[in-house]
Motif scaffolding. Structure first.
Motif, PDB file in Angstrom:
ATOM      1  N   UNK A  50      39.726  46.202  33.962  1.00  0.00           N
ATOM      2  CA  UNK A  50      39.796  46.476  35.394  1.00  0.00           C
ATOM      3  C   UNK A  50      39.689  45.158  36.138  1.00  0.00           C
ATOM      4  N   UNK A  51      40.632  44.909  37.018  1.00  0.00           N
ATOM      5  CA  UNK A  51      40.598  43.722  37.859  1.00  0.00           C
ATOM      6  C   UNK A  51      40.326  44.202  39.277  1.00  0.00           C
ATOM      7  N   UNK A  52      39.131  43.931  39.782  1.00  0.00           N
ATOM      8  CA  UNK A  52      38.698  44.403  41.091  1.00  0.00           C
ATOM      9  C   UNK A  52      38.710  43.253  42.088  1.00  0.00           C
ATOM     10  N   UNK A  53      39.004  43.534  43.359  1.00  0.00           N
ATOM     11  CA  UNK A  53      39.280  42.454  44.304  1.00  0.00           C
ATOM     12  C   UNK A  53      38.071  41.759  44.909  1.00  0.00           C
ATOM     13  N   UNK A  54      36.912  42.404  44.975  1.00  0.00           N
ATOM     14  CA  UNK A  54      35.809  41.824  45.712  1.00  0.00           C
ATOM     15  C   UNK A  54      34.543  41.803  44.883  1.00  0.00           C
ATOM     16  N   UNK A  55      33.598  40.947  45.305  1.00  0.00           N
ATOM     17  CA  UNK A  55      32.356  40.786  44.577  1.00  0.00           C
ATOM     18  C   UNK A  55      31.507  42.057  44.611  1.00  0.00           C
ATOM     19  N   UNK A  56      31.517  42.795  45.733  1.00  0.00           N
ATOM     20  CA  UNK A  56      30.696  43.996  45.816  1.00  0.00           C
ATOM     21  C   UNK A  56      31.156  45.079  44.843  1.00  0.00           C
ATOM     22  N   UNK A  57      32.434  45.013  44.393  1.00  0.00           N
ATOM     23  CA  UNK A  57      32.916  45.992  43.429  1.00  0.00           C
ATOM     24  C   UNK A  57      32.203  45.833  42.089  1.00  0.00           C
ATOM     25  N   UNK A  58      31.800  44.608  41.789  1.00  0.00           N
ATOM     26  CA  UNK A  58      31.042  44.378  40.564  1.00  0.00           C
ATOM     27  C   UNK A  58      29.733  45.148  40.600  1.00  0.00           C
ATOM     28  N   UNK A  59      29.047  45.128  41.740  1.00  0.00           N
ATOM     29  CA  UNK A  59      27.794  45.852  41.864  1.00  0.00           C
ATOM     30  C   UNK A  59      28.014  47.349  41.778  1.00  0.00           C
ATOM     31  N   UNK A 245      45.233  37.376  34.267  1.00  0.00           N
ATOM     32  CA  UNK A 245      43.918  37.683  34.836  1.00  0.00           C
ATOM     33  C   UNK A 245      43.027  38.381  33.816  1.00  0.00           C
ATOM     34  N   UNK A 246      43.594  39.286  33.029  1.00  0.00           N
ATOM     35  CA  UNK A 246      42.805  40.008  32.036  1.00  0.00           C
ATOM     36  C   UNK A 246      42.361  39.104  30.896  1.00  0.00           C
ATOM     37  N   UNK A 247      43.066  37.998  30.695  1.00  0.00           N
ATOM     38  CA  UNK A 247      42.672  37.014  29.686  1.00  0.00           C
ATOM     39  C   UNK A 247      41.754  35.940  30.258  1.00  0.00           C
ATOM     40  N   UNK A 248      41.465  36.051  31.561  1.00  0.00           N
ATOM     41  CA  UNK A 248      40.671  35.025  32.261  1.00  0.00           C
ATOM     42  C   UNK A 248      41.284  33.646  32.043  1.00  0.00           C
ATOM     43  N   UNK A 249      42.583  33.576  32.244  1.00  0.00           N
ATOM     44  CA  UNK A 249      43.301  32.330  32.005  1.00  0.00           C
ATOM     45  C   UNK A 249      43.088  31.348  33.162  1.00  0.00           C
ATOM     46  N   UNK A 250      42.896  30.076  32.866  1.00  0.00           N
ATOM     47  CA  UNK A 250      42.771  29.083  33.942  1.00  0.00           C
ATOM     48  C   UNK A 250      44.071  28.843  34.693  1.00  0.00           C
ATOM     49  N   UNK A 251      45.181  29.401  34.190  1.00  0.00           N
ATOM     50  CA  UNK A 251      46.479  29.182  34.836  1.00  0.00           C
ATOM     51  C   UNK A 251      46.574  29.832  36.215  1.00  0.00           C
TER      52      UNK A 251
END
Length: 285
Positions: A50-59, A245-251
């Motif tokens: 899951x790729x979520x757009x904002x920091x509060x989504x993590x919480x 994004x799902x691989x947390x790539x620095x690209x």
């Protein structure tokens, strides 16, 4: 990314653009609306990102995980005849709700799955001819005139699926005389996700749990696209970006610096990993 046995071209991509309702009834979610409809079509997945757009989504996600607890599953060694026998059949299938997936590589080996009381067998031609059950040929787009694999589906929750009925007795005979090998299964009880004290306990289950991993992606650069004017090029760009994004790539980071020649290599690695996921038998782990 959807990889199925019936895919004409592998891998097959499905991109759905929709707005999630602000309020969702947990006891009665809108199953016919996207993205719920697409998700429910794929009962067994090895990994969910899951790729979520904002920091509060993590919480919020962390709160949901804490409320519902970990997802538990187990690995068991069973025969098909064990699934339709006595307590296991009555408790887990007739009145319960379980999800099972057998070992094997889709499209190559004999594979079985059980979802919503529907048992599906994907088998080769020789096994199908010996089985004596009704089924349909699985399309093989590489060899149009050769029917090499077949699918047999049966709803075990139907009233006719009881001992003594002619159709059910044929199923019992097939499982006792043809598909009578013990295979590895992944088992999930969707109603009691942390309990393995029922009939499954007699099969010595190896219990596992799924622990979510939450990471924050800093300084991410997202593609600029307008949903109203989406075209094929935008879809390909979105697919490429989501894979990175799902691989947390620095690209995809705004402070990334890389030679343009290496970008093609990074993209090739993404597709190679996706193909590896498609060809792997995950019951070995």
């Amino acid at each position: 990314m959807i990889l199925t046995e019936h895919s004409k071209h592998k891998p097959k991509n499905a991109i759905t653009i929709s707005h999630v309702p602000t309020y969702i009834d947990k006891s009665n979610p809108p199953l016919k609306r996207e993205p719920f409809k697409t998700i429910l079509q794929h009962a067994t997945c090895h990994t969910l990102d899951l790729v979520l757009p904002q920091e509060q989504d993590k919480q919020s996600l962390a709160q949901v995980i804490e409320t519902h607890g970990k997802l538990h599953w187990c690995k068991v060694y069973m025969k098909l005849i064990d699934i339709i026998s006595r307590d296991f059949f009555d408790i887990y299938i007739k009145t319960g709700d379980i999800l099972m997936l057998s070992e094997g590589r889709a499209g190559l080996d004999n594979c079985f799955s059980l979802q919503g009381g529907i048992l599906r067998l994907a088998i080769d031609k020789a096994t199908f001819e010996s089985l004596g059950l009704e089924g349909k040929a699985i399309p093989d787009h590489g060899r149009k005139h050769v029917k090499s694999r077949y699918a047999v589906e049966m709803n075990l929750r139907e009233p006719s699926m009881v001992r003594g009925k002619k159709g059910f007795q044929r199923v019992i005979w097939a499982f006792e005389n043809v598909l009578n090998q013990s295979v590895t299964w992944l088992f999930v009880n969707l109603r009691e996700r942390s309990s393995f004290e029922g009939p499954i306990a007699s099969h010595s289950p190896i219990i596992r749990s799924i622990t979510p991993d939450i990471e924050v992606l800093d300084a991410i650069q997202t593609p600029s696209m307008k949903i109203d004017t989406f075209d094929e090029e935008d879809l390909l760009e979105l697919q490429e970006w989501s894979s990175l994004a799902m691989l947390d790539s620095p690209r995809i980071r705004s402070n990334d610096k890389i030679d343009s020649y290496l970008i093609c290599h990074s993209i090739a690695c993404c597709y190679a990993e996706i193909q590896y996921l498609a060809d792997t038998d995950w019951t070995r782990f």
